[in-house]
Structures are given as structure tokens and as C-alpha cells.
Design a protein around this motif. Structure first.
Motif, PDB file in Angstrom:
ATOM      1  N   LEU A   1      -6.487  15.944   5.017  1.00 32.02           N
ATOM      2  CA  LEU A   1      -6.702  17.126   4.178  1.00 32.02           C
ATOM      3  C   LEU A   1      -8.112  17.676   4.388  1.00 32.02           C
ATOM      4  CD1 LEU A   1      -4.916  16.048   0.875  1.00 32.02           C
ATOM      5  CD2 LEU A   1      -4.156  17.756   2.525  1.00 32.02           C
TER       6      LEU A   1
ATOM      7  N   ASP B   1      -6.350  16.503  -6.210  1.00 32.56           N
ATOM      8  CA  ASP B   1      -5.440  15.488  -6.740  1.00 32.56           C
ATOM      9  C   ASP B   1      -5.573  14.162  -5.997  1.00 32.56           C
ATOM     10  OD1 ASP B   1      -4.372  17.066  -8.714  1.00 32.56           O
ATOM     11  OD2 ASP B   1      -2.679  17.763  -7.514  1.00 32.56           O
ATOM     12  N   ILE B   2      -5.563  14.240  -4.677  1.00 32.89           N
ATOM     13  CA  ILE B   2      -5.610  13.028  -3.862  1.00 32.89           C
ATOM     14  C   ILE B   2      -6.950  12.321  -3.989  1.00 32.89           C
ATOM     15  CG2 ILE B   2      -5.489  12.109  -1.514  1.00 32.89           C
ATOM     16  CD1 ILE B   2      -2.850  13.185  -2.216  1.00 32.89           C
TER      17      ILE B   2
ATOM     18  N   THR C   1      -4.388  20.157  -3.872  1.00 31.55           N
ATOM     19  CA  THR C   1      -3.884  18.879  -3.379  1.00 31.55           C
ATOM     20  C   THR C   1      -5.023  17.923  -3.082  1.00 31.55           C
ATOM     21  OG1 THR C   1      -2.018  20.044  -2.373  1.00 31.55           O
ATOM     22  CG2 THR C   1      -2.413  17.799  -1.656  1.00 31.55           C
TER      23      THR C   1
ATOM     24  N   THR D   1       0.996   4.076  -2.907  1.00 35.54           N
ATOM     25  CA  THR D   1       0.621   5.446  -2.564  1.00 35.54           C
ATOM     26  C   THR D   1       1.771   6.400  -2.866  1.00 35.54           C
ATOM     27  OG1 THR D   1      -0.777   4.601  -0.797  1.00 35.54           O
ATOM     28  CG2 THR D   1      -0.246   6.937  -0.732  1.00 35.54           C
TER      29      THR D   1
ATOM     30  N   ASP E   1       0.833  -1.195   0.000  1.00 37.57           N
ATOM     31  CA  ASP E   1       0.000   0.000   0.000  1.00 37.57           C
ATOM     32  C   ASP E   1       0.872   1.251   0.000  1.00 37.57           C
ATOM     33  OD1 ASP E   1      -2.135   1.741   0.199  1.00 37.57           O
ATOM     34  OD2 ASP E   1      -2.304   1.550   2.365  1.00 37.57           O
TER      35      ASP E   1
ATOM     36  N   ILE F   1      -4.596  10.106   4.250  1.00 33.64           N
ATOM     37  CA  ILE F   1      -4.170  11.407   3.737  1.00 33.64           C
ATOM     38  C   ILE F   1      -5.391  12.252   3.378  1.00 33.64           C
ATOM     39  CG2 ILE F   1      -3.006  12.560   1.821  1.00 33.64           C
ATOM     40  CD1 ILE F   1      -1.095  10.090   1.760  1.00 33.64           C
TER      41      ILE F   1
ATOM     42  N   TYR G   1      -9.731   4.747  -7.841  1.00 34.60           N
ATOM     43  CA  TYR G   1      -9.449   3.403  -7.319  1.00 34.60           C
ATOM     44  C   TYR G   1     -10.714   2.752  -6.772  1.00 34.60           C
ATOM     45  CZ  TYR G   1      -4.332   3.744  -7.562  1.00 34.60           C
ATOM     46  OH  TYR G   1      -3.033   3.829  -7.987  1.00 34.60           O
TER      47      TYR G   1
ATOM     48  N   GLU H   1       1.108  18.274  15.222  1.00 31.78           N
ATOM     49  CA  GLU H   1       1.491  17.227  14.264  1.00 31.78           C
ATOM     50  C   GLU H   1       0.413  17.030  13.203  1.00 31.78           C
ATOM     51  OE1 GLU H   1       5.128  16.025  13.905  1.00 31.78           O
ATOM     52  OE2 GLU H   1       4.380  16.793  15.810  1.00 31.78           O
ATOM     53  N   GLN H   2      -0.831  17.357  13.559  1.00 23.73           N
ATOM     54  CA  GLN H   2      -1.913  17.237  12.602  1.00 23.73           C
ATOM     55  C   GLN H   2      -2.056  18.489  11.742  1.00 23.73           C
ATOM     56  OE1 GLN H   2      -4.507  14.552  15.766  1.00 23.73           O
ATOM     57  NE2 GLN H   2      -5.464  16.265  14.716  1.00 23.73           N
TER      58      GLN H   2
ATOM     59  N   ILE I   1      -7.585  10.498  -7.263  1.00 22.44           N
ATOM     60  CA  ILE I   1      -6.953   9.178  -7.335  1.00 22.44           C
ATOM     61  C   ILE I   1      -7.759   8.162  -6.543  1.00 22.44           C
ATOM     62  CG2 ILE I   1      -4.922   7.840  -6.717  1.00 22.44           C
ATOM     63  CD1 ILE I   1      -3.265  10.324  -6.980  1.00 22.44           C
TER      64      ILE I   1
ATOM     65  N   ALA J   1      -8.088  19.788   7.389  1.00 22.99           N
ATOM     66  CA  ALA J   1      -7.483  21.082   7.098  1.00 22.99           C
ATOM     67  C   ALA J   1      -8.487  21.993   6.408  1.00 22.99           C
ATOM     68  CB  ALA J   1      -6.248  20.893   6.227  1.00 22.99           C
TER      69      ALA J   1
ATOM     70  N   SER K   1      -6.913   1.520  -0.117  1.00 23.05           N
ATOM     71  CA  SER K   1      -5.613   1.980   0.361  1.00 23.05           C
ATOM     72  C   SER K   1      -5.748   2.783   1.647  1.00 23.05           C
ATOM     73  CB  SER K   1      -4.934   2.835  -0.706  1.00 23.05           C
ATOM     74  OG  SER K   1      -3.819   3.503  -0.143  1.00 23.05           O
ATOM     75  N   PRO K   2      -5.431   2.155   2.763  1.00 22.44           N
ATOM     76  CA  PRO K   2      -5.522   2.856   4.044  1.00 22.44           C
ATOM     77  C   PRO K   2      -4.691   4.128   4.069  1.00 22.44           C
ATOM     78  CG  PRO K   2      -5.115   0.523   4.395  1.00 22.44           C
ATOM     79  CD  PRO K   2      -4.988   0.764   2.926  1.00 22.44           C
ATOM     80  N   ARG K   3      -3.525   4.075   3.500  1.00 20.97           N
ATOM     81  CA  ARG K   3      -2.644   5.247   3.519  1.00 20.97           C
ATOM     82  C   ARG K   3      -3.272   6.417   2.767  1.00 20.97           C
ATOM     83  NH1 ARG K   3       2.463   4.966   6.335  1.00 20.97           N
ATOM     84  NH2 ARG K   3       2.954   2.764   6.553  1.00 20.97           N
ATOM     85  N   LEU K   4      -3.807   6.128   1.598  1.00 20.58           N
ATOM     86  CA  LEU K   4      -4.398   7.178   0.773  1.00 20.58           C
ATOM     87  C   LEU K   4      -5.616   7.776   1.474  1.00 20.58           C
ATOM     88  CD1 LEU K   4      -3.652   8.338  -1.947  1.00 20.58           C
ATOM     89  CD2 LEU K   4      -5.247   6.758  -3.033  1.00 20.58           C
TER      90      LEU K   4
END
Lengths: 221, 221
Positions: B161, B88-89, B85, A85, A81, B157, B96, B57-58, B92, B164, B151-154
Motif C-alpha cells: 500500500l 485501517d491497515i 485502507t 490477518t 499469521d 500488505i 500490534y 501484479e503489484q 492495526i 501505491a 505479522s509478516p502478512r500484515l
DNA sequence: AAGCAAGAGATTTTCGAATATTTCTAGAAT
DNA sequence: ATTCTAGAAATATTCGAAAATCTCTTGCTT
């Protein structure tokens, strides 16, 4: 008297702990107890706790409330993953950089690449392993590639994914089976400077894909 | 006696503080002093500090060592970068999801959309503003859209965002100048369910672009 | 023998004070 | 009047211990 720092501020401890987690001093899945950490880093509970908290938020450490902290564990699934990514994100960033980057970006990139080429990859003392200096130069080169993208947010995401990948990298130490990494870097740089987005992106993709494959075999073995 | 929690654990304080920052109780750029925060949240320095550290950190709070913490400040440039951004993210991720998502994903999506449609957007008591319930349902719908991406990572993210962006959103309260948001959502869902990636992605893009434009005028005004 | 309960030990979490640092204030020197 | 400096006040940081919680052991009951 070489390390007699009376100031053990959080910033420093965080950096140290982070380096140790990334460098494998603390194994993935390993519990991180306050007692031993306090001793190791010569700091109080508070500053250890703050460092751990930050690392949790950065995805390098996991925390279960009231139970404790432990180094994030690794898995093939996560590696896949992460790789996918990373490719997706860096692909976008590189394309933007090629589209928008100015001459300063080019200069930094060329400079970073030069330094990377002149830095020896393996250590000479003891058993050969990838040197910290090379790792550092390597990271800087890849970031320099994306730095022209003009999007702080995107760059930030790319950096944090790079950290996550670093986490896996130490397993593949010196397993480079007849791979010419230097050449790959040169070709990526070449296509990027030529503003050939298609080629550059494709080469970057393959670069990461190959690394991931090596890591994966190392992880299963 | 309604709120007499003797346990002011970090988790709770963090959630509270985060909600207050996101909700605009603490203005962007505003200094966050320990003394007043301790009083407001009825907690000790330690737990306030941990909450703040996590928020830093966030990306919701900024910190200057030895100086203090303050709510992250906003800017047109950052809003533009963030929007781009995010598009874009999410683009994707949505692609998927459409490619890989199963029937469970579809079900969740339809469910989330239904709830969103049935939740009144504006508050009826006092001056009309966007209700918290709607905001919540809105966020859940958008996350549900992407949840099939695998995708956990995606996804992670995308969520950060979104947080934010929430930060900017409170400026545009009820400034919807003749915009049919519900319709936009319906059309996005429709294209997604039809597995028409091109259309879905384009509609999502426009959805965010419009929001950003409204925010931008609100921010300059 | 299996399961449960109580208590001891280990560990995390929270607190309030002590310390270090920065920021503000006021007075002196130029 | 302006700049500089010392001291005071405000504030962040760090500490070590008290409190809360979890975990493991031991002995008891069924």
C-alpha cells in the motif's frame, strides 16, 4: 479432439497452473521445472515463465533467481499469521459493508447464500471429498458478504488472503468433526442482514478460527 | 564505461522500471511499448515483459491482453480509498507492534527516526524538491514503526500500500503548506515508545490524513 | 579418507526471429 | 459526406535455440 486448443495463451496457462497449485496437484515445496511444465501445459518456456512470475507475485510460488521456482511451502506459523490477518481484514470490511451496503449488496449476498445452501458439500462418486462446486459457492458467499464495503483495495486484499488460505484448505478435506458449517453461514448472514455489526463480526471471527483450528490439527497430524 | 553492465537480468530491469514508474518518468495512463522500453533499458523483449508482468501484479501497471501495458492511472476516488485502507491497515499493525514489540524493534525505530531527522528533506541543487534520500528514510521509518507487529502478512500488505501511495506522492512535491512533518514524526515515535496505543494510532491517522488532503488538492488543481 | 578441481549434464535465463493480433490508412460503395 | 472493407503498418505474443549458470559426478591431490 476435445481439448485441441491451438491457442495456449498465458492467461489460460496461468489459470491452469494456479488451479493446480491451489488444488494440490503440485505439492507445497515441490520444485517446478520448466521442462515438465512445458510438457504438461503444452506451452513454451516464455508462457510458463510468465505464469510462474505472476504466481510468485501472488504469493503462491517462490522463486530463487537462477535456481528455479517452487510451490510455496506451508507452516503452522504462517497458517496462524494468515488466519489472524484474514480475520483482521475481513472484520473491517464486513463492518464497512454493514455500515454502507445497499440493497443490491443484500440481494447478492442472499443469492450467494441460497446457492451455497443448495450446493451439496461432498462428492458422491468415489471417496467423499469437498466438491469444487461447493468450494466455489463458499468463496463467492464470503466475498459477497464483504462486497458492500465500498473499498476496492480492501476487497482485493481480502481476496488474495482467501487464495492463500485455499492453499491450506485441501488438507482438511472432510475432517469436519461434527461441525455445522451451514448453520454458521446462516447465522453470519442473519446478523449481517440485521445490520448487527458486533454479532456478525464475532460470528465471522469464530467461523475462521474454527476452520483454522481444524486445519492446524490436520497439519500437525 | 560507468554503466557497462553486460548483464541485464530481469531483477535489475524490474527495479529500474519500477523506480521510473514510481518516480513519474512514465506518466500515469501512459502506454508502455516494448520497442521503446527495450531500447531504454537495453534488454530483450522477454525481460521487459517479465518486469511488466510483475508490476501489473503489484498494481503499478495495467495490462490489456493483446493490446499492451500502461502505467496505472490515478484518480481522486482511488486516492481516497487507498488512504482509508492504509490507515485501517497501519492502525492495526501499529497497535500490534506496540503490544508485542521488543527492545530490538524499539532500537530500529529510534535509529530510523534519527536518520530521518538528520536527512535534509529538500534538494539544494536546482529547484527544491523532496530528495530521494529523504523519501527513502521516510519510508524506512514508517516501516520500522510497524515492524514489531509480528505479522509478516500484515507488514507485506502495508508495504504494498505504501508503494501505491508513493505513486501519488510526486504530485505534492514541496507543496507542504506550513506543515511541520518532522514534528509529526517525532510525536508518533514518542507515543509509540510510551506504548500509548490510542495516541500513537490517532497521530498516525492524522499524519496520513493530512498528506492525503494535500495530495488531493494538488491533484484537483 | 577428506577435500578440491575439472568437466559433463541439467536447468534457468536471455535473445532474436516468426507468428498472431490489433490499429491505422486509404480507397470504394452507398 | 459517411460508412465499410481490404490492405499495410505497428505492436504484442509465442516460439525454439543459444548462452549463462548451477549441480552433480568423477578423478586427483594431500
Amino acid at each position: 479432439m476435445t481439448q485441441e486448443k491451438t491457442r495456449a495463451n498465458t492467461e489460460a496457462v496461468h489459470a491452469l497452473l494456479r488451479a493446480d497449485v491451489l488444488g494440490g496437484v503440485h505439492q507445497p515445496g515441490e520444485r517446478l521445472k520448466f521442462a515438465s511444465l512445458c510438457e504438461r501445459y503444452g506451452a513454451s518456456v516464455s508462457v510458463i515463465r510468465e505464469a510462474l512470475t505472476r504466481l510468485v507475485e501472488q504469493g503462491l510460488v517462490e522463486s530463487e533467481p537462477k535456481i528455479g521456482f517452487k510451490v510455496r511451502s506451508v507452516s503452522i506459523d504462517d497458517l496462524r499469521d494468515l488466519t489472524a490477518t484474514r480475520i483482521d481484514i475481513e472484520t473491517i470490511a464486513l463492518a464497512y459493508a454493514i455500515e454502507r451496503g445497499g440493497v443490491d449488496w443484500e440481494a447478492d449476498m442472499v443469492g450467494a447464500h441460497h446457492k451455497l445452501e443448495r450446493t451439496p458439500m461432498l462428492t458422491t462418486d468415489g471417496p467423499p471429498r469437498i466438491s469444487d462446486e461447493w468450494e466455489d459457492a463458499h468463496g463467492r458467499f464470503h466475498i459477497a458478504l464483504l462486497d458492500g464495503c465500498g473499498s476496492p483495495r480492501l476487497l482485493d486484499i481480502a481476496c488474495s488472503l482467501r487464495d492463500a488460505a485455499e492453499f491450506y484448505r485441501r488438507w482438511s478435506q472432510t475432517r469436519d468433526t461434527g461441525r455445522d458449517v451451514a448453520c454458521e453461514h446462516r447465522e453470519i448472514l442473519e446478523a449481517t442482514l440485521a445490520r448487527d455489526s458486533e454479532t456478525a463480526v464475532e460470528r465471522l471471527r469464530q467461523h475462521y478460527q474454527r476452520t483454522a483450528e481444524i486445519l492446524e490439527t490436520a497439519l500437525t497430524a
